[in-house]
Each structure stands twice: as structure tokens, then as C-alpha cells.
Design a protein around this motif. Structure first.
Motif, PDB file in Angstrom:
ATOM      1  N   LYS A  99       0.853  -1.190   0.000  1.00 27.44           N
ATOM      2  CA  LYS A  99       0.000   0.000   0.000  1.00 27.44           C
ATOM      3  C   LYS A  99       0.885   1.235   0.000  1.00 27.44           C
ATOM      4  O   LYS A  99       1.946   1.242   0.622  1.00 27.44           O
ATOM      5  CB  LYS A  99      -0.876   0.068   1.256  1.00 27.44           C
ATOM      6  N   MET A 100       0.428   2.281  -0.669  1.00 25.87           N
ATOM      7  CA  MET A 100       1.194   3.519  -0.697  1.00 25.87           C
ATOM      8  C   MET A 100       0.232   4.678  -0.890  1.00 25.87           C
ATOM      9  O   MET A 100      -0.801   4.530  -1.534  1.00 25.87           O
ATOM     10  CB  MET A 100       2.199   3.469  -1.850  1.00 25.87           C
ATOM     11  N   GLN A 101       0.570   5.820  -0.302  1.00 29.16           N
ATOM     12  CA  GLN A 101      -0.276   7.003  -0.453  1.00 29.16           C
ATOM     13  C   GLN A 101       0.358   7.960  -1.441  1.00 29.16           C
ATOM     14  O   GLN A 101       1.567   8.170  -1.434  1.00 29.16           O
ATOM     15  CB  GLN A 101      -0.474   7.688   0.891  1.00 29.16           C
ATOM     16  N   PHE A 102      -0.487   8.524  -2.301  1.00 26.17           N
ATOM     17  CA  PHE A 102      -0.062   9.474  -3.316  1.00 26.17           C
ATOM     18  C   PHE A 102      -0.834  10.769  -3.116  1.00 26.17           C
ATOM     19  O   PHE A 102      -2.059  10.781  -3.205  1.00 26.17           O
ATOM     20  CB  PHE A 102      -0.344   8.933  -4.723  1.00 26.17           C
ATOM     21  N   GLU A 103      -0.118  11.852  -2.846  1.00 26.71           N
ATOM     22  CA  GLU A 103      -0.753  13.149  -2.649  1.00 26.71           C
ATOM     23  C   GLU A 103      -0.738  13.914  -3.965  1.00 26.71           C
ATOM     24  O   GLU A 103       0.271  13.945  -4.669  1.00 26.71           O
ATOM     25  CB  GLU A 103       0.012  13.946  -1.591  1.00 26.71           C
ATOM     26  N   GLU A 113      -0.431  19.933  -9.857  1.00 25.26           N
ATOM     27  CA  GLU A 113      -0.670  18.665 -10.543  1.00 25.26           C
ATOM     28  C   GLU A 113      -2.169  18.396 -10.584  1.00 25.26           C
ATOM     29  O   GLU A 113      -2.886  18.651  -9.619  1.00 25.26           O
ATOM     30  CB  GLU A 113       0.040  17.540  -9.768  1.00 25.26           C
ATOM     31  N   SER A 114      -2.649  17.893 -11.713  1.00 26.16           N
ATOM     32  CA  SER A 114      -4.064  17.545 -11.809  1.00 26.16           C
ATOM     33  C   SER A 114      -4.281  16.163 -11.185  1.00 26.16           C
ATOM     34  O   SER A 114      -3.334  15.393 -10.982  1.00 26.16           O
ATOM     35  CB  SER A 114      -4.507  17.535 -13.272  1.00 26.16           C
ATOM     36  N   ILE A 115      -5.540  15.849 -10.907  1.00 33.15           N
ATOM     37  CA  ILE A 115      -5.882  14.543 -10.357  1.00 33.15           C
ATOM     38  C   ILE A 115      -5.504  13.455 -11.360  1.00 33.15           C
ATOM     39  O   ILE A 115      -4.957  12.416 -10.990  1.00 33.15           O
ATOM     40  CB  ILE A 115      -7.378  14.484  -9.995  1.00 33.15           C
ATOM     41  N   GLU A 116      -5.762  13.720 -12.645  1.00 31.81           N
ATOM     42  CA  GLU A 116      -5.438  12.745 -13.688  1.00 31.81           C
ATOM     43  C   GLU A 116      -3.931  12.466 -13.733  1.00 31.81           C
ATOM     44  O   GLU A 116      -3.501  11.326 -13.901  1.00 31.81           O
ATOM     45  CB  GLU A 116      -5.906  13.245 -15.066  1.00 31.81           C
ATOM     46  N   LYS A 162      -8.847  16.577   2.571  1.00 37.99           N
ATOM     47  CA  LYS A 162      -8.795  17.303   3.832  1.00 37.99           C
ATOM     48  C   LYS A 162      -8.788  18.793   3.502  1.00 37.99           C
ATOM     49  O   LYS A 162      -8.002  19.238   2.666  1.00 37.99           O
ATOM     50  CB  LYS A 162      -7.521  16.968   4.602  1.00 37.99           C
ATOM     51  N   PRO A 163      -9.644  19.566   4.154  1.00 41.32           N
ATOM     52  CA  PRO A 163      -9.613  21.012   3.910  1.00 41.32           C
ATOM     53  C   PRO A 163      -8.382  21.651   4.552  1.00 41.32           C
ATOM     54  O   PRO A 163      -7.878  21.171   5.568  1.00 41.32           O
ATOM     55  CB  PRO A 163     -10.903  21.516   4.571  1.00 41.32           C
ATOM     56  N   ILE A 164      -7.906  22.705   3.929  1.00 44.06           N
ATOM     57  CA  ILE A 164      -6.783  23.472   4.476  1.00 44.06           C
ATOM     58  C   ILE A 164      -7.350  24.834   4.880  1.00 44.06           C
ATOM     59  O   ILE A 164      -7.960  25.522   4.063  1.00 44.06           O
ATOM     60  CB  ILE A 164      -5.661  23.642   3.437  1.00 44.06           C
ATOM     61  N   PHE A 165      -7.147  25.202   6.144  1.00 44.24           N
ATOM     62  CA  PHE A 165      -7.692  26.450   6.669  1.00 44.24           C
ATOM     63  C   PHE A 165      -6.595  27.467   6.939  1.00 44.24           C
ATOM     64  O   PHE A 165      -5.446  27.104   7.187  1.00 44.24           O
ATOM     65  CB  PHE A 165      -8.455  26.193   7.979  1.00 44.24           C
ATOM     66  N   GLN A 166      -6.990  28.744   6.907  1.00 41.43           N
ATOM     67  CA  GLN A 166      -6.086  29.842   7.231  1.00 41.43           C
ATOM     68  C   GLN A 166      -6.695  30.607   8.400  1.00 41.43           C
ATOM     69  O   GLN A 166      -7.895  30.875   8.423  1.00 41.43           O
ATOM     70  CB  GLN A 166      -5.938  30.767   6.022  1.00 41.43           C
ATOM     71  N   GLY A 180      -8.034  25.953   0.707  1.00 43.94           N
ATOM     72  CA  GLY A 180      -7.692  24.914  -0.258  1.00 43.94           C
ATOM     73  C   GLY A 180      -8.044  23.549   0.273  1.00 43.94           C
ATOM     74  O   GLY A 180      -8.731  23.430   1.283  1.00 43.94           O
ATOM     75  N   ARG A 181      -7.559  22.534  -0.435  1.00 45.60           N
ATOM     76  CA  ARG A 181      -7.805  21.164   0.010  1.00 45.60           C
ATOM     77  C   ARG A 181      -6.622  20.292  -0.382  1.00 45.60           C
ATOM     78  O   ARG A 181      -5.914  20.572  -1.344  1.00 45.60           O
ATOM     79  CB  ARG A 181      -9.094  20.611  -0.569  1.00 45.60           C
ATOM     80  N   GLN A 182      -6.439  19.248   0.388  1.00 48.92           N
ATOM     81  CA  GLN A 182      -5.381  18.280   0.140  1.00 48.92           C
ATOM     82  C   GLN A 182      -6.070  16.983  -0.279  1.00 48.92           C
ATOM     83  O   GLN A 182      -6.928  16.474   0.439  1.00 48.92           O
ATOM     84  CB  GLN A 182      -4.558  18.065   1.410  1.00 48.92           C
TER      85      GLN A 182
END
Length: 65
Positions: free
Chosen positions: A5-9, A14-17, A36-40, A54-56
Motif C-alpha cells: 500500500k502507498m499514499q499518493f498526494e 498537478e491535476s488529479i489525472e 482534507k480542507p486546508i484552513f487559514q 484549499g484542500r489536500q
């Protein structure tokens, strides 16, 4: 031997594709997507609030057999 298993951010420019293509080139297929939302932090006088900026997006992949 690779990890099973591996996670890819999804990177900033970079586009999702493109991320899914990168996974495929490394021999992984996506099995889960998490966002995950990114807050300021915003301070107005004595009031502190948090605004989304933004979002991750992270895909979890397993080795394609």
C-alpha cells in the motif's frame, strides 16, 4: 520489493489525472480517495476565525497484480 500500500498526494501544480497516471506508472491502482480542507487563521481585532483556502487530496493505492 515495493510496499503493498502507498499514499499518493496530489501536488500543488498537478491535476488529479496526472497523479493517477503517476500511480499507474509505479504499478499501483487507487482504492481510496481522501480530501482534507486546508484552513487559514484570520484575526479581526479580538475575533479569530478560520477560512478554507484549499484542500489536500490523497489517494491510497495497492499494487496492481
Amino acid at each position: 520489493m515495493s510496499k503493498k500500500k502507498m499514499q499518493f498526494e496530489v501536488q500543488e501544480n498537478e491535476s488529479i489525472e496526472a497523479c493517477l497516471e503517476r500511480m499507474k506508472k509505479q504499478g499501483y491502482i487507487p482504492v481510496r480517495r481522501t480530501e482534507k480542507p486546508i484552513f487559514q487563521e484570520v484575526v479581526n481585532g479580538n475575533v479569530t476565525s478560520y477560512e478554507p483556502v484549499g484542500r489536500q487530496i490523497v489517494f491510497e493505492g495497492i499494487i496492481a497484480e
